[in-house]
Design a protein around this motif. Structure first.
Motif, mmCIF file in Angstrom:
data_model
loop_
_atom_site.group_PDB
_atom_site.id
_atom_site.type_symbol
_atom_site.label_atom_id
_atom_site.label_comp_id
_atom_site.label_asym_id
_atom_site.label_seq_id
_atom_site.Cartn_x
_atom_site.Cartn_y
_atom_site.Cartn_z
ATOM 1 N N ILE A 119 27.859 -11.498 29.574
ATOM 2 C CA ILE A 119 29.215 -10.736 29.139
ATOM 3 C C ILE A 119 30.405 -11.530 29.747
ATOM 4 O O ILE A 119 30.377 -11.951 30.779
ATOM 5 N N GLY A 120 31.297 -11.388 28.800
ATOM 6 C CA GLY A 120 32.435 -12.181 29.173
ATOM 7 C C GLY A 120 33.596 -11.120 28.757
ATOM 8 O O GLY A 120 33.714 -9.935 28.205
ATOM 9 N N SER A 121 34.794 -11.647 28.781
ATOM 10 C CA SER A 121 36.078 -10.909 28.490
ATOM 11 C C SER A 121 36.286 -10.607 27.039
ATOM 12 O O SER A 121 36.824 -9.476 26.738
ATOM 13 N N SER A 122 35.461 -11.306 26.249
ATOM 14 C CA SER A 122 35.635 -10.925 24.603
ATOM 15 C C SER A 122 34.233 -10.305 24.300
ATOM 16 O O SER A 122 34.296 -9.857 22.984
ATOM 17 N N GLY A 123 33.354 -10.333 24.981
ATOM 18 C CA GLY A 123 32.324 -9.670 24.395
ATOM 19 C C GLY A 123 30.981 -9.843 24.898
ATOM 20 O O GLY A 123 30.740 -10.690 26.114
ATOM 21 N N LEU A 134 23.360 -14.482 19.357
ATOM 22 C CA LEU A 134 24.173 -13.225 18.566
ATOM 23 C C LEU A 134 25.243 -12.892 19.543
ATOM 24 O O LEU A 134 25.185 -12.726 20.610
ATOM 25 N N LYS A 135 26.515 -12.801 18.744
ATOM 26 C CA LYS A 135 27.853 -12.313 19.414
ATOM 27 C C LYS A 135 28.168 -10.818 19.078
ATOM 28 O O LYS A 135 27.897 -10.550 17.873
ATOM 29 N N PHE A 136 28.651 -10.131 20.153
ATOM 30 C CA PHE A 136 28.853 -9.038 20.041
ATOM 31 C C PHE A 136 30.313 -8.651 20.832
ATOM 32 O O PHE A 136 30.655 -9.206 21.639
ATOM 33 N N ASN A 137 31.107 -7.699 20.350
ATOM 34 C CA ASN A 137 32.113 -7.491 20.929
ATOM 35 C C ASN A 137 31.932 -6.593 22.008
ATOM 36 O O ASN A 137 30.921 -6.073 22.391
ATOM 37 N N LEU A 138 33.071 -6.000 22.876
ATOM 38 C CA LEU A 138 32.983 -5.300 23.913
ATOM 39 C C LEU A 138 32.465 -3.907 23.852
ATOM 40 O O LEU A 138 32.005 -3.375 24.499
ATOM 41 N N LYS A 139 32.587 -3.453 22.535
ATOM 42 C CA LYS A 139 32.166 -2.259 21.896
ATOM 43 C C LYS A 139 30.618 -2.326 21.468
ATOM 44 O O LYS A 139 30.288 -1.288 21.001
ATOM 45 N N GLU A 140 29.942 -3.372 21.668
ATOM 46 C CA GLU A 140 28.736 -3.661 21.276
ATOM 47 C C GLU A 140 28.341 -3.682 19.997
ATOM 48 O O GLU A 140 27.438 -3.755 19.376
ATOM 49 N N ASP A 141 29.608 -3.958 19.056
ATOM 50 C CA ASP A 141 29.336 -3.985 17.800
ATOM 51 C C ASP A 141 28.858 -5.717 17.219
ATOM 52 O O ASP A 141 29.774 -6.539 17.792
ATOM 53 N N PHE A 142 28.184 -6.021 16.346
ATOM 54 C CA PHE A 142 27.889 -7.098 15.910
ATOM 55 C C PHE A 142 29.002 -8.058 15.412
ATOM 56 O O PHE A 142 29.777 -7.473 14.522
ATOM 57 N N ILE A 143 29.137 -9.331 15.473
ATOM 58 C CA ILE A 143 30.275 -9.912 15.208
ATOM 59 C C ILE A 143 29.861 -11.168 14.242
ATOM 60 O O ILE A 143 30.037 -11.135 13.197
ATOM 61 N N LYS A 144 28.937 -12.081 14.773
ATOM 62 C CA LYS A 144 28.191 -13.213 14.062
ATOM 63 C C LYS A 144 27.111 -14.032 15.110
ATOM 64 O O LYS A 144 26.867 -13.335 16.068
ATOM 65 N N ILE A 145 26.422 -14.776 14.267
ATOM 66 C CA ILE A 145 25.473 -15.530 14.597
ATOM 67 C C ILE A 145 25.809 -16.871 15.036
ATOM 68 O O ILE A 145 26.305 -17.613 14.234
ATOM 69 N N ASP A 146 25.657 -17.493 16.173
ATOM 70 C CA ASP A 146 25.740 -18.672 16.677
ATOM 71 C C ASP A 146 24.414 -19.360 16.661
ATOM 72 O O ASP A 146 23.455 -18.877 17.035
ATOM 73 N N LYS A 147 24.446 -20.830 16.098
ATOM 74 C CA LYS A 147 23.274 -21.569 16.284
ATOM 75 C C LYS A 147 23.152 -22.475 17.100
ATOM 76 O O LYS A 147 24.144 -22.932 17.780
#
Length: 147
Positions: A119-123, A134-147
């Motif tokens: 967990i960081g300042s952006s999610g 997988l990246k999620f914002n602080l509201k736990e909404d999916f943002i994107k997949i990193d490889k």
């Protein structure tokens, strides 16, 4: 004029190096952790005993690192809030993964488990057993997949 500037730069660099050299890592007992970290460990690991607990003090910050066996490592900030739980390719306890993130992973990657959560300042960033991040914002909404 240039000599004064160089001297100032060298002094600043020396000061920064000197301060960073002051970093101290100390083995501590569970009771010496901040209350938030103690509660986190009790909630998610019960009476399981850590292999070690380190207090990593630097001039401007303090972090705590807890390790269980050959697998799970947890990092806490100076207030005892968790920053990272790393299972080193083994799954981490489900109870650590926020419900909305766990639900997304279960729906979209039903065979995968979470091996690392940060967990960081952006999610949040969750690493799965298949290597996807997988990246999620602080509201736990999916943002994107990193490889």
């Amino acid at each position: 004029m240039k000599t004064k500037l160089k001297l100032t730069i060298y002094l600043i660099a020396g000061l920064i190096f000197g301060l960073s050299a002051n970093a101290q890592k100390t083995v501590i007992k569970k009771e010496a952790l901040p209350a938030n970290a103690q509660a986190f460990l009790k909630t998610h690991f019960g009476s399981k005993k850590p292999s070690y607990i380190l207090e990593d003090k630097e001039i401007l910050s303090t972090e705590y690192k807890v390790k269980f066996g050959d697998e799970i490592k947890i990092e806490f900030d100076k207030k005892g809030n968790w920053k990272e739980v790393d299972g080193n390719s083994s799954k981490i306890p489900k109870s650590i993964v926020p419900k909305k993130i766990a639900s997304y992973i279960k729906s979209n990657f039903p065979k995968e488990k979470v091996t690392k959560l940060e967990i960081g300042s952006s999610g949040y960033e969750a690493k799965l057993t298949n290597g996807l991040e997988l990246k999620f914002n602080l509201k736990e909404d999916f943002i994107k997949i990193d490889k």
